[in-house]
Scaffold this active site. Structure first.
Site, PDB file in Angstrom:
ATOM      1  N   ASP A 173      -7.672  -3.682  -0.381  1.00  0.00           N
ATOM      2  CA  ASP A 173      -8.501  -2.832  -1.232  1.00  0.00           C
ATOM      3  C   ASP A 173      -9.772  -2.558  -0.455  1.00  0.00           C
ATOM      4  OD1 ASP A 173      -8.412  -1.476  -3.878  1.00  0.00           O
ATOM      5  OD2 ASP A 173     -10.404  -2.357  -4.005  1.00  0.00           O
ATOM      6  N   SER A 174     -10.116  -1.303  -0.361  1.00  0.00           N
ATOM      7  CA  SER A 174     -11.213  -0.933   0.512  1.00  0.00           C
ATOM      8  C   SER A 174     -11.960   0.256  -0.054  1.00  0.00           C
ATOM      9  CB  SER A 174     -10.666  -0.627   1.912  1.00  0.00           C
ATOM     10  OG  SER A 174      -9.535   0.217   1.845  1.00  0.00           O
ATOM     11  N   LYS A 182     -10.910   2.000  16.613  1.00  0.00           N
ATOM     12  CA  LYS A 182     -11.296   1.877  15.202  1.00  0.00           C
ATOM     13  C   LYS A 182     -10.908   0.487  14.698  1.00  0.00           C
ATOM     14  CE  LYS A 182     -10.755   3.505  10.513  1.00  0.00           C
ATOM     15  NZ  LYS A 182      -9.960   4.221   9.538  1.00  0.00           N
ATOM     16  N   LYS A 226      -3.767   3.759   6.089  1.00  0.00           N
ATOM     17  CA  LYS A 226      -3.962   2.295   6.174  1.00  0.00           C
ATOM     18  C   LYS A 226      -2.783   1.656   6.879  1.00  0.00           C
ATOM     19  CE  LYS A 226      -6.155   1.169   1.718  1.00  0.00           C
ATOM     20  NZ  LYS A 226      -5.913   0.444   0.457  1.00  0.00           N
ATOM     21  N   THR A 245       0.830  -1.196   0.000  1.00  0.00           N
ATOM     22  CA  THR A 245       0.000   0.000   0.000  1.00  0.00           C
ATOM     23  C   THR A 245       0.864   1.245   0.000  1.00  0.00           C
ATOM     24  OG1 THR A 245      -1.753   1.237   1.127  1.00  0.00           O
ATOM     25  CG2 THR A 245      -0.236   0.038   2.539  1.00  0.00           C
ATOM     26  N   HIS A 278     -13.895  -2.413   9.311  1.00  0.00           N
ATOM     27  CA  HIS A 278     -13.760  -3.290   8.158  1.00  0.00           C
ATOM     28  C   HIS A 278     -12.329  -3.836   8.057  1.00  0.00           C
ATOM     29  CE1 HIS A 278     -12.515   0.743   7.334  1.00  0.00           C
ATOM     30  NE2 HIS A 278     -12.275   0.584   6.045  1.00  0.00           N
TER      31      HIS A 278
HETATM   32  P1  ITT Z   1      -3.380   1.631  -1.890  1.00  0.00           P
HETATM   33  O1  ITT Z   1      -4.105   1.152  -3.123  1.00  0.00           O
HETATM   34  O2  ITT Z   1      -1.983   2.084  -2.163  1.00  0.00           O
HETATM   35  O3  ITT Z   1      -3.482   0.672  -0.736  1.00  0.00           O
HETATM   36  P2  ITT Z   1      -5.507   3.611  -1.822  1.00  0.00           P
HETATM   37  O4  ITT Z   1      -5.850   4.722  -0.878  1.00  0.00           O
HETATM   38  O5  ITT Z   1      -5.440   3.937  -3.302  1.00  0.00           O
HETATM   39  O6  ITT Z   1      -4.121   2.960  -1.343  1.00  0.00           O
HETATM   40  P3  ITT Z   1      -7.801   1.867  -2.239  1.00  0.00           P
HETATM   41  O7  ITT Z   1      -7.728   1.861  -3.714  1.00  0.00           O
HETATM   42  O8  ITT Z   1      -8.063   0.578  -1.516  1.00  0.00           O
HETATM   43  O9  ITT Z   1      -6.475   2.411  -1.561  1.00  0.00           O
HETATM   44  O10 ITT Z   1      -8.891   2.936  -1.813  1.00  0.00           O
HETATM   45  C1  ITT Z   1      -9.370   2.943  -0.538  1.00  0.00           C
HETATM   46  C2  ITT Z   1     -10.053   4.279  -0.282  1.00  0.00           C
HETATM   47  O11 ITT Z   1     -11.263   4.048   0.448  1.00  0.00           O
HETATM   48  C3  ITT Z   1      -9.193   5.152   0.606  1.00  0.00           C
HETATM   49  O12 ITT Z   1      -8.300   5.947  -0.152  1.00  0.00           O
HETATM   50  C4  ITT Z   1     -10.267   5.965   1.332  1.00  0.00           C
HETATM   51  O13 ITT Z   1     -10.744   6.983   0.509  1.00  0.00           O
HETATM   52  C5  ITT Z   1     -11.387   4.952   1.511  1.00  0.00           C
HETATM   53  N1  ITT Z   1     -11.230   4.228   2.783  1.00  0.00           N
HETATM   54  C6  ITT Z   1     -10.880   2.917   2.927  1.00  0.00           C
HETATM   55  N2  ITT Z   1     -10.773   2.595   4.212  1.00  0.00           N
HETATM   56  C7  ITT Z   1     -11.049   3.712   4.914  1.00  0.00           C
HETATM   57  C8  ITT Z   1     -11.077   4.021   6.281  1.00  0.00           C
HETATM   58  O14 ITT Z   1     -10.764   3.117   7.203  1.00  0.00           O
HETATM   59  N3  ITT Z   1     -11.398   5.258   6.644  1.00  0.00           N
HETATM   60  C9  ITT Z   1     -11.685   6.193   5.720  1.00  0.00           C
HETATM   61  N4  ITT Z   1     -11.664   5.995   4.403  1.00  0.00           N
HETATM   62  C10 ITT Z   1     -11.345   4.756   3.987  1.00  0.00           C
END
Ligand code: ITT
Length: 200
Positions: A71-72, A177, A14, A9, A182
């Site tokens: 991925d979230s 948290k 995260k 990541t 999740h």
């Molecule tokens: P990596 O792919 O490098 O891990 P990213 O931020 O691009 O980083 P994702 O594509 O998985 O990751 O997008 C996840 C997004 O969802 C993240 O950037 C936040 O906008 C949101 N998100 C996920 N988990 C969250 C959390 O615990 N609290 C707040 N927003 C969250």
């Protein structure tokens, strides 16, 4: 015996949560930055599962290491699941969360609490050097708030309201948290699977 795991990541928020959850695993957890890896990953999957596997597999292929990826995203029911897998890219990757969060609040203007339901979803994938892949999923239910609240967490946390706690996920300690979130749920499930492998 595996004593190093790369977590694929580039998201610092995260990474902080992940380190706290995995600290008792007995393996060194390296971020992409720690491992000196700078590769562009095309996240073109349609689901959280697909994207988590793409990220973990690509970095495993580039390094030969055991690689985890997260991925979230945020699914808002009133917006038919938006921003979903596009959560990081919503309104543009470089747009501030102040703007993204306000935009979502504005899109829900006049929508009553019972139709503001939403969830954070997280899928963690592990890609093993022998090609094996495992995934774990977690979710937390909440509602979209009427204003940003709290300074903790990252991303959409200030607008993710937990009615039963009377606060947003940005107002929780990182420990709390992680207990509810999740990511905490998915990572604890993954940790149990990894323990079996690491102890084997
Ligand atoms: P990596 O792919 O490098 O891990 P990213 O931020 O691009 O980083 P994702 O594509 O998985 O990751 O997008 C996840 C997004 O969802 C993240 O950037 C936040 O906008 C949101 N998100 C996920 N988990 C969250 C959390 O615990 N609290 C707040 N927003 C969250």
């Amino acid at each position: 015996m595996i004593n190093q795991i790369i977590f694929a990541t580039g998201n610092e928020g995260k990474m902080k949560e992940i380190r706290l959850i995995l600290e008792d695993l007995g393996a060194e957890i390296l971020s992409l930055k720690d491992a000196g890896i700078d590769i562009e990953i095309q996240e073109d999957g349609k689901t959280f599962e697909e994207n988590a596997v793409i990220k973990a597999r690509e970095v495993m292929r580039a390094t030969g290491a055991l690689v985890l990826a997260d991925d979230s995203g945020l699914e808002i029911d009133y917006l038919n699941g938006e921003p979903g897998v596009y959560s990081a890219r919503y309104l543009g990757e470089d747009t501030s969360y102040r703007i993204k969060n306000q935009n979502l609040i504005d899109r829900l203007e006049g929508v009553p609490d019972e139709q503001r339901t939403a969830r954070f979803v997280c899928v963690i994938a592990a890609a093993f050097p022998d090609g094996r892949i495992i995934t774990a999923r977690g979710a937390i239910e909440g509602i979209i708030g009427y204003e940003e609240r709290g300074e903790g967490g990252f991303g959409y946390d200030p607008i993710f309201w937990l009615p039963e706690y009377g606060c947003s996920t940005a107002e929780l300690t990182m420990e709390k948290k992680n207990e509810l979130s999740h990511r905490g749920k998915a990572l604890r499930e993954m940790k149990n699977e990894l323990k079996k492998v690491l102890e084997a």
